[in-house]
Write an enzyme that holds these catalytic residues in place. Structure first.
Site, short mmCIF file in Angstrom:
data_model
loop_
_atom_site.label_atom_id
_atom_site.label_comp_id
_atom_site.label_asym_id
_atom_site.label_seq_id
_atom_site.Cartn_x
_atom_site.Cartn_y
_atom_site.Cartn_z
N CYS A 192 0.84 -1.27 -0.18
CA CYS A 192 0.05 0.05 0.05
C CYS A 192 0.78 1.40 0.04
CB CYS A 192 -1.14 -0.12 1.17
SG CYS A 192 -2.13 -1.41 1.23
N HIS B 237 -2.95 6.84 2.62
CA HIS B 237 -3.37 5.66 1.91
C HIS B 237 -4.88 5.41 2.47
CE1 HIS B 237 -4.21 1.57 1.14
NE2 HIS B 237 -3.89 1.12 2.28
N ASN C 89 -10.42 -0.06 -0.16
CA ASN C 89 -9.07 0.07 0.00
C ASN C 89 -8.44 -0.54 -1.41
OD1 ASN C 89 -6.20 -0.58 0.48
ND2 ASN C 89 -6.58 -0.97 2.47
#
Length: 327
Positions: free
Chosen positions: A125, A249, A283
């Site tokens: 990520c 993120h 996500n």
């Protein structure tokens, strides 16, 4: 003294900048109510726990490389850059189903980029921020003139649909940025690192499904990421009050809000815009930061000339951040 010939270097540039961005999401929207039909969960529980309202899932025949090509095409158009001008393509991802061949060379060929340096980058990520840092340094060193960075993930291939903790979070998509030379620095130095002693907190099972120790990751992210973001500002010569847009993120809305709160406690402005793209995108790992940036530009909440602070974090544990000027 030696008689060996002196080596020469390519001329670099004083700075680098983001020339344009683009993104792509699959057409299929999956709501929390949709998930409640296949697992024990509900809309209120998901919104309270992670802040997600809906996410996008790719179809079975839609590949990571397909999404990367779409996002890369959009970024090149936004930058006004022809494929023939790109000499390097970096493709951060952690869900390519094969290690060989890599995704980057395939995507470059489909975009019509002739013979570029092309490589995948796996920092999970944190991948986009790692890729942006490498791209900026390549341009400033003269090793590349224009670099296309594409964060792309098909996480639904790596999530056990019966694993409620992870199946509600992850989604698919791609986001891209074109990086080129600038007379003045418009991308700050990358502030990156890793915590390899915590490698077991996020990983993959023998069945190739993602797992994570959710509470441990949450505690780590809410305590460690704000200082990393502060260091990224420090090395760029900026103060928290200089930040117009914060894009962490998009892992969990509560983590995003905790990072923003700590930055404001250290001088960031109350009117600093904070990305909350996770609400409607889920996500998407290395795609989440460029995806959020592109959506914010289109919505007018991130404007040309704004100072953006991005910070990525995830499996490894790896982390990276930098400040840059919004194109």
């Amino acid at each position: 003294m030696t008689d060996r010939p002196a080596l020469s270097l390519n001329p670099g540039s004083r700075g680098s900048r983001v020339l344009g961005v683009g993104s792509y999401q699959p057409a299929k929207i999956v709501t929390n109510d949709d998930l409640s039909q296949i697992m024990e969960t509900n809309d209120e529980w998901i919104r309270t726990r992670v802040g997600i309202h809906e996410r996008r899932f790719a179809e079975k025949d839609e590949l990571l490389t397909d999404m990367a090509v779409a996002a890369g095409t959009a970024a090149l158009a936004d930058a006004g850059v022809e494929p023939s001008e790109v000499d390097t393509l970096i493709l951060p991802n952690c869900t390519m189903p094969t290690l060989i061949p890599n995704a980057a060379a395939q995507v470059a060929a489909r975009l019509g980029i002739p013979g570029p340096g092309a490589f995948d980058l796996n920092a999970a990520c944190a991948g986009f921020c790692y890729g942006l840092g490498v791209a900026s340094d390549l341009v400033r060193a003269g090793s590349a003139k224009k670099v296309l960075v594409i964060g792309a993930e098909k996480l639904t291939d790596s999530v056990n649909p019966t694993d409620r903790a992870n199946a509600i979070i992850f989604a698919d998509g791609a986001g891209a940025a074109v990086v080129g030379a600038s007379d003045e620095p418009q991308i700050g130095p990358v502030s990156w690192g890793s915590a390899g002693d915590l490698v077991d907190l996020i990983g993959m099972t023998e069945d190739k499904f993602i797992y994570q120790e959710g509470q441990s990751v949450f505690r780590w992210a809410t305590t460690q990421i704000a200082p990393i973001a502060m260091r990224a500002l420090e090395v760029a010569g900026l103060k928290p009050s200089d930040v117009d847009v914060l894009i962490p993120h998009q892992a969990n809305l509560r983590i995003v809000e905790a990072i923003a709160k700590k930055l404001r406690a250290n001088g960031a402005r109350e009117d600093m815009v904070v990305a909350d793209d996770i609400k409607y995108s889920g996500n998407t790992s290395s795609a989440s930061i460029p995806l959020a940036l592109d959506h914010m530009r289109k919505a007018g909440t991130a404007k040309p000339g704004d100072v953006v602070l991005a910070v990525g974090f995830g499996a490894g544990l790896s982390y990276a951040g930098q400040a840059f000027v919004c194109p």
